[in-house]
Motif scaffolding. Structure first.
Motif, PDB file in Angstrom:
ATOM      1  N   LYS A  41      -2.885 -40.255 -55.203  1.00 37.64           N
ATOM      2  CA  LYS A  41      -3.907 -39.315 -55.671  1.00 37.64           C
ATOM      3  C   LYS A  41      -3.301 -37.917 -55.675  1.00 37.64           C
ATOM      4  N   GLN A  42      -3.290 -37.309 -56.824  1.00 36.37           N
ATOM      5  CA  GLN A  42      -2.676 -35.990 -56.934  1.00 36.37           C
ATOM      6  C   GLN A  42      -3.634 -34.938 -56.394  1.00 36.37           C
ATOM      7  N   MET A  43      -3.093 -34.043 -55.597  1.00 33.75           N
ATOM      8  CA  MET A  43      -3.929 -32.984 -55.055  1.00 33.75           C
ATOM      9  C   MET A  43      -3.077 -31.748 -54.842  1.00 33.75           C
ATOM     10  N   ARG A  44      -3.771 -30.676 -54.584  1.00 31.53           N
ATOM     11  CA  ARG A  44      -3.089 -29.404 -54.376  1.00 31.53           C
ATOM     12  C   ARG A  44      -3.863 -28.597 -53.351  1.00 31.53           C
ATOM     13  N   ALA A  45      -3.231 -28.322 -52.231  1.00 28.47           N
ATOM     14  CA  ALA A  45      -3.856 -27.477 -51.226  1.00 28.47           C
ATOM     15  C   ALA A  45      -3.281 -26.079 -51.379  1.00 28.47           C
ATOM     16  N   GLN A  46      -4.055 -25.095 -51.041  1.00 24.26           N
ATOM     17  CA  GLN A  46      -3.640 -23.717 -51.227  1.00 24.26           C
ATOM     18  C   GLN A  46      -2.605 -23.336 -50.182  1.00 24.26           C
ATOM     19  N   MET A  47      -1.342 -23.361 -50.559  1.00 21.50           N
ATOM     20  CA  MET A  47      -0.271 -23.033 -49.629  1.00 21.50           C
ATOM     21  C   MET A  47      -0.233 -21.523 -49.395  1.00 21.50           C
ATOM     22  N   PRO A  48      -0.206 -21.095 -48.126  1.00 19.79           N
ATOM     23  CA  PRO A  48      -0.146 -19.655 -47.856  1.00 19.79           C
ATOM     24  C   PRO A  48       1.096 -19.030 -48.496  1.00 19.79           C
ATOM     25  N   PHE A 497      -2.220 -26.847 -43.266  1.00 18.13           N
ATOM     26  CA  PHE A 497      -1.861 -28.140 -42.688  1.00 18.13           C
ATOM     27  C   PHE A 497      -3.079 -29.050 -42.567  1.00 18.13           C
ATOM     28  N   LEU A 498      -4.181 -28.507 -42.059  1.00 18.84           N
ATOM     29  CA  LEU A 498      -5.390 -29.306 -41.862  1.00 18.84           C
ATOM     30  C   LEU A 498      -5.910 -29.868 -43.181  1.00 18.84           C
ATOM     31  N   ALA A 499      -5.853 -29.067 -44.239  1.00 17.29           N
ATOM     32  CA  ALA A 499      -6.303 -29.534 -45.552  1.00 17.29           C
ATOM     33  C   ALA A 499      -5.432 -30.668 -46.059  1.00 17.29           C
ATOM     34  N   VAL A 500      -4.130 -30.519 -45.898  1.00 13.03           N
ATOM     35  CA  VAL A 500      -3.192 -31.554 -46.345  1.00 13.03           C
ATOM     36  C   VAL A 500      -3.365 -32.830 -45.521  1.00 13.03           C
ATOM     37  N   PHE A 501      -3.459 -32.678 -44.216  1.00 10.74           N
ATOM     38  CA  PHE A 501      -3.592 -33.838 -43.342  1.00 10.74           C
ATOM     39  C   PHE A 501      -4.908 -34.568 -43.608  1.00 10.74           C
ATOM     40  N   ASP A 502      -5.963 -33.816 -43.801  1.00 14.24           N
ATOM     41  CA  ASP A 502      -7.267 -34.394 -44.144  1.00 14.24           C
ATOM     42  C   ASP A 502      -7.159 -35.214 -45.426  1.00 14.24           C
ATOM     43  N   GLN A 503      -6.493 -34.654 -46.433  1.00 19.82           N
ATOM     44  CA  GLN A 503      -6.374 -35.364 -47.705  1.00 19.82           C
ATOM     45  C   GLN A 503      -5.523 -36.621 -47.562  1.00 19.82           C
ATOM     46  N   ALA A 504      -4.435 -36.538 -46.782  1.00 21.09           N
ATOM     47  CA  ALA A 504      -3.582 -37.710 -46.579  1.00 21.09           C
ATOM     48  C   ALA A 504      -4.350 -38.823 -45.877  1.00 21.09           C
ATOM     49  N   LEU A 505      -5.163 -38.460 -44.897  1.00 22.92           N
ATOM     50  CA  LEU A 505      -5.974 -39.463 -44.200  1.00 22.92           C
ATOM     51  C   LEU A 505      -7.017 -40.059 -45.136  1.00 22.92           C
ATOM     52  N   GLN A 506      -7.632 -39.212 -45.956  1.00 21.18           N
ATOM     53  CA  GLN A 506      -8.630 -39.699 -46.901  1.00 21.18           C
ATOM     54  C   GLN A 506      -7.998 -40.647 -47.919  1.00 21.18           C
TER      55      GLN A 506
END
Length: 512
Positions: A41-48, A497-506
């Motif tokens: 699943k392609q996604m994009r989290a806002q990298m600082p 990190f939390l956004a990415v980890f959340d998405q990976a778990l989902q």
């Protein structure tokens, strides 16, 4: 819930471009890479954003690096590339790493909890450069100011009577030396460690280590014994009132808030080892204040205090392995043992001590150091001028940049937010730690607490990397994600990190 967007990351080929301080990385992928990525699943989290810009990579090809690694590097090296699609690191700055293609990653593992202040930290880099221009190396048989200056500065961070310093090149070497000193001082041989522990890979340290993965079928554990690890999540006893952490396990227990019955049970196990396994007199007890490679395991609050008392009654000395917990990482204290209200006779340290430059140390009392001085112990590189200058700069920077305080603030934020993910996902069994020394234990389900299989762990680890974040893995079964970033990370970094980890778990949960 963390905000996520559709994205493509160049993890398998192509040419990456980092756009200055822009918050994202654009990547042009080959058709083969696109096919490999299609299943995700392609996604994009806002990298600082990051103001640093890497130099273009112009070294050998990835194919050639892998060929040399296969032909000329130790076979074990091949096993620890960590990812199915290896990461080829080119450059780093503070909490950021860039690969040879120009893609940027948030480093939440710090080279295995080693880059304490950040990659190429300007203050530490300046100290190294200035010392390199004066003197690279001279043995400690000569007196040079760097080793004296650093020793005095280091012991000022420790309580009395810990004031005698022996400098080494690694944590394994430091633990080897501490073991020798304990045996010489006590006149005894037997040593106790906790199951699930890791104290190094040298022949003697391998005996202290209590995890089959890190052992070879050779004699290494003469007079080394272990007792049950007081793990309040996975062990037979423990629950919601036991540990010194902003986040407690959700496992219920009958303990009252002011008395941990689980602690009594684990101490009884140690008493049983004393009664059945070792002689009446022992040399030492080794323990990390929080287990690192063992999966960020935290003990009941009073366990170390009571264990130290038992050890001393048996003639042994207590050794705190601060290789991963030292130098402010836990936030509340500079050393992990201080949170347990104990003072060990010997402290060992390495890793973040010199921000990634090879260095370790043993610190003990004059009384324990005296019999060791009767022989001749010589270390060619221990106390190297460059190492001492770097390590001295690390101590200064921890204070000047309020690094310990940052560990407390950002670490507590991470722990509290990770606890929300634990409540959200059935496969997240436990969240624990202090400061920026954090573990997330993964399970098949919360009821059984059976470890999530290695293949599943690697799947989540790989996808987290592909979305721009690097984390570690540990635990007896490899079931715990380790979050031990450079101690300069910010809340914005933590949220990414939390956004990415959340998405990976989902993503993983939806594929099951």
């Amino acid at each position: 819930m963390y905000r996520v967007f559709a994205w493509v990351r160049g993890a398998w080929g192509g040419s990456g471009v980092v756009h200055g301080s822009a918050p994202t990385v654009q990547f042009h992928m080959s058709s083969a890479s696109w096919c490999q990525n299609a299943a995700l699943k392609q996604m994009r989290a806002q990298m600082p954003p990051c103001d640093s810009k890497p130099e273009p990579y112009q070294g050998m090809s990835k194919e050639r690096m892998l060929e040399i690694r296969r032909l000329n590097c130790n076979g074990m090296t091949m096993k620890v590339t960590y990812y199915k699609r290896p990461l080829f690191i080119h450059q780093g700055f503070m909490q950021w790493l860039w690969d040879v293609d120009g893609s940027r990653y948030l480093d939440m593992f710090a080279g295995v909890a080693t880059v304490s202040l950040g990659h190429c930290h300007p203050k530490v880099t300046k100290a190294a450069q200035e010392q390199l221009q004066r003197l690279w190396h001279t043995s400690a048989i000569y007196i040079h100011p760097q080793i004296q200056e650093y020793a005095e500065k280091l012991v000022s961070h420790l309580p009395e009577p810990l004031k005698v310093v022996y400098l080494t090149n690694s944590g394994s070497e430091a633990n080897d030396l501490a073991l020798l000193m304990a045996r010489l001082y006590t006149g005894n041989s037997d040593v106790i460690t906790l199951r699930n522990s890791y104290h190094g890979g040298s022949p003697s340290a391998m005996g202290l280590t209590s995890n089959t993965v890190y052992k070879y079928p050779v004699v290494s554990n003469l007079s080394c014994h272990n007792t049950m690890c007081p793990d309040v999540f996975r062990g037979p006893w423990g629950g919601e009132h036991c540990r010194d952490s902003p986040v407690q396990t959700i496992r219920t227990c009958s303990c009252s808030p002011d008395h941990c019955q689980a602690n009594d049970k684990y101490i009884d196990q140690m008493k049983d080892v004393f009664a059945t396994t070792v002689p009446r007199r022992i040399a030492a007890f080794f323990a990390e204040p929080i287990q690192g490679l063992g999966g960020t395991v935290q003990y009941p609050r009073n366990f170390l205090k009571e264990a130290y008392k038992l050890v001393r009654e048996k003639g042994g000395v207590c050794i705190a392995d601060e290789v991963q917990t030292g130098f402010g990482r836990t936030g509340s204290h500079f050393w992990g043992f201080q949170a347990h209200d104990v003072i060990p006779e010997i402290v060992t340290m390495a890793k973040g001590m010199a921000n990634g430059f090879p260095m370790g140390a043993v610190i003990t009392t004059e009384e324990i150091g005296r019999p060791f001085a009767d022989g001749l112990h010589f270390n060619t590189f221990g106390g190297n001028p460059v190492a001492c200058s770097i390590a001295s700069s690390v101590l200064d920077t921890i204070k000047e940049d309020q690094i310990q305080e940052n560990c407390a603030v950002v670490g507590t934020h991470l722990l509290n937010e990770l606890a929300k993910l634990r409540d959200k996902y059935e496969i997240v069994g436990d969240v624990r730690g202090k400061g920026l020394h954090i573990g997330v234990e993964m399970v098949k389900n919360k009821e059984s607490r059976e470890p999530l299989p290695v293949n599943a762990m690697l799947e989540i680890l790989e996808e987290t990397k592909d979305m721009g974040v690097l984390i570690g893995r540990g635990g007896l079964h490899g079931q715990t994600f380790r979050i031990q970033p450079p101690m300069c990370v910010t809340k914005d970094d933590a949220d990414f990190f939390l956004a990415v980890f959340d998405q990976a778990l989902q993503n993983f949960t939806e594929r099951r």
